[in-house]
Scaffold this motif. Structure first.
Motif, PDB file in Angstrom:
ATOM      1  N   TRP A  27     -48.004  60.957 -26.492  1.00 27.42           N
ATOM      2  CA  TRP A  27     -49.032  60.960 -27.523  1.00 27.42           C
ATOM      3  C   TRP A  27     -48.530  60.190 -28.736  1.00 27.42           C
ATOM      4  CZ3 TRP A  27     -53.679  62.237 -26.146  1.00 27.42           C
ATOM      5  CH2 TRP A  27     -53.873  63.138 -25.113  1.00 27.42           C
ATOM      6  N   PRO A  28     -49.428  59.672 -29.556  1.00 22.75           N
ATOM      7  CA  PRO A  28     -48.986  58.934 -30.745  1.00 22.75           C
ATOM      8  C   PRO A  28     -48.282  59.856 -31.742  1.00 22.75           C
ATOM      9  CG  PRO A  28     -51.366  59.257 -30.796  1.00 22.75           C
ATOM     10  CD  PRO A  28     -50.882  59.749 -29.458  1.00 22.75           C
ATOM     11  N   THR A  29     -47.449  59.251 -32.556  1.00 21.01           N
ATOM     12  CA  THR A  29     -46.798  59.982 -33.632  1.00 21.01           C
ATOM     13  C   THR A  29     -47.750  60.022 -34.819  1.00 21.01           C
ATOM     14  OG1 THR A  29     -44.614  59.298 -32.882  1.00 21.01           O
ATOM     15  CG2 THR A  29     -44.804  60.022 -35.172  1.00 21.01           C
ATOM     16  N   HIS A  30     -47.960  61.220 -35.342  1.00 19.17           N
ATOM     17  CA  HIS A  30     -48.866  61.423 -36.468  1.00 19.17           C
ATOM     18  C   HIS A  30     -48.055  61.689 -37.730  1.00 19.17           C
ATOM     19  CE1 HIS A  30     -52.128  61.828 -33.575  1.00 19.17           C
ATOM     20  NE2 HIS A  30     -51.399  62.720 -32.928  1.00 19.17           N
ATOM     21  N   THR A  31     -48.563  61.239 -38.872  1.00 13.42           N
ATOM     22  CA  THR A  31     -47.937  61.524 -40.151  1.00 13.42           C
ATOM     23  C   THR A  31     -48.645  62.716 -40.775  1.00 13.42           C
ATOM     24  OG1 THR A  31     -47.355  59.207 -40.475  1.00 13.42           O
ATOM     25  CG2 THR A  31     -47.377  60.601 -42.439  1.00 13.42           C
TER      26      THR A  31
END
Length: 162
Positions: A27-31
C-alpha cells in the motif's frame, strides 16, 4: 481510553517499509503530519485493505487533546476488538502494549458491535497524556484484530523527530 488514545497516536509513527505479502505490492505510504521538526508516516500492512488516518496539528509537544480522523470499511464484524502496539527505536523494543478496545460486556466505543461492510469514520478529539516526543526515529507496529484473530487494521508507522 487514555491508553487507547496514546496507542492510536503512536500508530501514526509507524515505519513505511512493510512488505504487505500480496505479490510484492505494498500500500502507499501516507503522511499523517509533517511540521515543526516532526514527520509521521504510515503504511497499511494488511495485504487486503488500506485505511485513512490523520492528525489535525503536528507538534513535537503532544497536547492532552488532539483532533484526528480515521476511516475504514470493516471486513469483519466487531464483537470483540483488540489492539496490539509495538514501539521500537534503533531496532530495540521500547514498548509493547495490548488493549481490549471492544468487549462483549463492555463496549467502550460507538463502533463496537459494527458489522462487516459497515464503515467506521471518526473525526474529532481524542484524550491522551501530554508529553514531548524525544528526538529520534521510531517505528510502530499497530494491529487491530477480532476475537477470532482476524485483522481489522494493521499499520507500520515511522515517527521522525528532529
Amino acid at each position: 481510553m487514555k491508553g487507547f488514545t496514546a496507542a492510536l497516536f503512536l500508530w501514526t509513527l509507524i515505519f513505511p517499509s512493510c512488505s504487505g505479502g500480496s505479490g510484492g505490492r505494498a500500500w502507499p505510504t501516507h503522511t499523517v503530519c509533517s511540521d515543526s521538526g516532526l514527520e509521521v508516516l504510515y503504511q497499511s500492512c494488511d495485504p487486503l485493505q488500506d485505511f485513512g488516518f490523520s492528525i489535525e496539528k503536528c507538534s513535537k509537544q503532544l497536547k492532552s487533546n488532539i483532533n484526528i480522523r480515521f476511516g475504514i470499511i470493516l471486513r469483519e464484524d466487531i464483537k470483540e476488538l483488540f489492539l496490539d502496539l509495538a514501539l521500537m527505536s534503533q531496532g530495540s523494543s521500547v514498548l509493547n502494549f495490548s488493549y481490549p478496545v471492544c468487549e462483549v460486556a463492555l463496549p467502550k466505543f460507538s463502533f463496537c458491535g459494527r458489522r462487516k461492510g459497515e464503515q467506521i469514520y471518526y473525526a474529532g478529539p481524542v484524550n491522551n497524556p501530554e508529553f514531548t516526543i524525544p528526538q529520534g526515529e521510531y517505528q510502530v507496529l499497530l494491529e487491530l484484530y477480532t476475537e477470532k484473530r482476524s485483522t481489522v487494521a494493521c499499520a507500520n508507522a515511522t515517527i521522525m523527530c528532529s
